[in-house]
Design an enzyme around this catalytic site. Structure first.
Site, PDB file in Angstrom:
ATOM      1  CB  ALA A 164      -0.909   0.096   1.408  1.00  0.00           C
ATOM      2  CB  SER A 169      -0.774   0.929   4.884  1.00  0.00           C
ATOM      3  OG  SER A 169      -0.547  -0.306   5.574  1.00  0.00           O
ATOM      4  CG  HIS A 171       0.281  -3.072   8.117  1.00  0.00           C
ATOM      5  ND1 HIS A 171       0.471  -4.032   9.325  1.00  0.00           N
ATOM      6  CD2 HIS A 171       0.056  -3.722   7.068  1.00  0.00           C
ATOM      7  CE1 HIS A 171       0.605  -5.182   8.649  1.00  0.00           C
ATOM      8  NE2 HIS A 171       0.484  -5.169   7.445  1.00  0.00           N
ATOM      9  CG  ASP A 178       1.562  -8.209   7.641  1.00  0.00           C
ATOM     10  OD1 ASP A 178       0.070  -8.374   7.404  1.00  0.00           O
ATOM     11  OD2 ASP A 178       2.331  -7.663   7.053  1.00  0.00           O
ATOM     12  CD  GLU A 227      -1.113  -8.717   1.518  1.00  0.00           C
ATOM     13  OE1 GLU A 227      -1.206  -8.298   2.723  1.00  0.00           O
ATOM     14  OE2 GLU A 227      -0.343  -7.881   0.454  1.00  0.00           O
ATOM     15  CG  HIS A 230      -3.007  -7.907   5.856  1.00  0.00           C
ATOM     16  ND1 HIS A 230      -2.477  -7.016   5.386  1.00  0.00           N
ATOM     17  CD2 HIS A 230      -4.152  -7.421   6.073  1.00  0.00           C
ATOM     18  CE1 HIS A 230      -3.056  -5.735   5.908  1.00  0.00           C
ATOM     19  NE2 HIS A 230      -4.070  -6.105   6.304  1.00  0.00           N
TER      20      HIS A 230
END
Length: 263
Positions: A164, A169, A171, A178, A227, A230
């Site tokens: 991203a 993102s 995160h 993750d 992913e 994630h």
């Protein structure tokens, strides 16, 4: 006694014959009527229609009961960066772009890089890691958790399918981790999805309020490749609702437009 005259005898004979003829005619009529009645009765009996049931239309199938969506989709904001339901994708950046949560805490689990998350998400991660160990003898580790705007600037490599852009993102919300195996095998690789740890997380993360944010078949919706590592915290009610209804992306659940690319 004197004999009647021939004329008288002829009259008497004529009357007698007439009477006999009348009686014969009456008899014929009576017999014909009786015969006709009998035949008519038999004919009538045979001609009477056989009673049949009146055809009835088949009852219409009852319509299935209407499904009433009782889940409150307005319980949390999708825009407020401090909401556990905030939706961040290529069309929905953080606001402000350099947002940083105020309640970040260290997550006390095994890790590659020191993990920080918001308190609620941190508690859920700890419970999930403990369950993986106690239920399935699997040992998990954090590979990455909160990343600031500046950290994302250093990570972004220009591949929009796998990374991203800064400010876009998940995160940065402090709600994402993750996750990998503590062994390090297949860390941040798609092969993690086929490992026992990846399979357990896929099937059980919802119990702790997490969703697999980027499924393999939803790149056209999320904008990212599969992913399997994630996981995004959204809280147990929403994660369970999505699991039970088989809806795998926040975009589809909340009726948001797909975000395959940046504007």
């Amino acid at each position: 006694m004197s004999q009647p005259s021939p004329a008288v005898q002829r009259r008497r004979m004529t009357v007698a014959v007439a009477l006999i003829l009348v009686l014969l005619a009456v008899a014929v009529v009576v017999v014909g009527a009786v015969s006709a009645g009998a035949n008519g009765g038999a004919a009538g009996a045979s001609a009477s229609p056989t009673p049949t049931e009146t055809p009835r239309p088949a009852p219409a199938e009852a319509a299935p009961p209407a499904t009433v969506d009782t889940f409150d989709k307005a319980a949390h904001s999708l825009d407020d960066p401090m909401s556990i339901w905030v939706v961040v994708n290529k069309l929905r950046p953080m606001n402000p772009l350099d947002f940083e949560p105020e309640d970040l805490v260290f997550v006390p689990v095994e890790y590659t890089f020191e993990p920080y998350m918001r308190q609620e998400a941190s508690d859920a991660v700890v419970a999930m890691f403990d369950a993986a160990e106690s239920e399935a003898d699997l040992f998990l580790a954090s590979n990455s958790a909160f990343r600031s705007f500046g950290a994302q600037e250093n990570i972004y490599d220009g591949d929009d399918l796998s990374t991203a852009r800064p400010g876009f993102s998940e995160h940065q919300t402090g709600l994402t981790m993750d996750i990998g195996a503590s062994s390090g095998e297949c860390s941040i690789e798609q092969c993690f999805g086929d490992m026992p740890e990846g399979i357990w997380l896929r099937d059980n993360a919802y119990r702790f309020g997490f969703i697999l944010r980027y499924p393999a078949d939803k790149t056209a919706v999320t904008g990212y490749e599969w992913e399997p590592w994630h996981f995004r915290y959204v809280g147990i009610p929403l994660a369970t609702e999505m699991h039970d209804r088989g809806i795998t992306t926040l975009e589809e659940f909340f009726g948001l437009p797909p975000a395959p690319s940046y504007e």
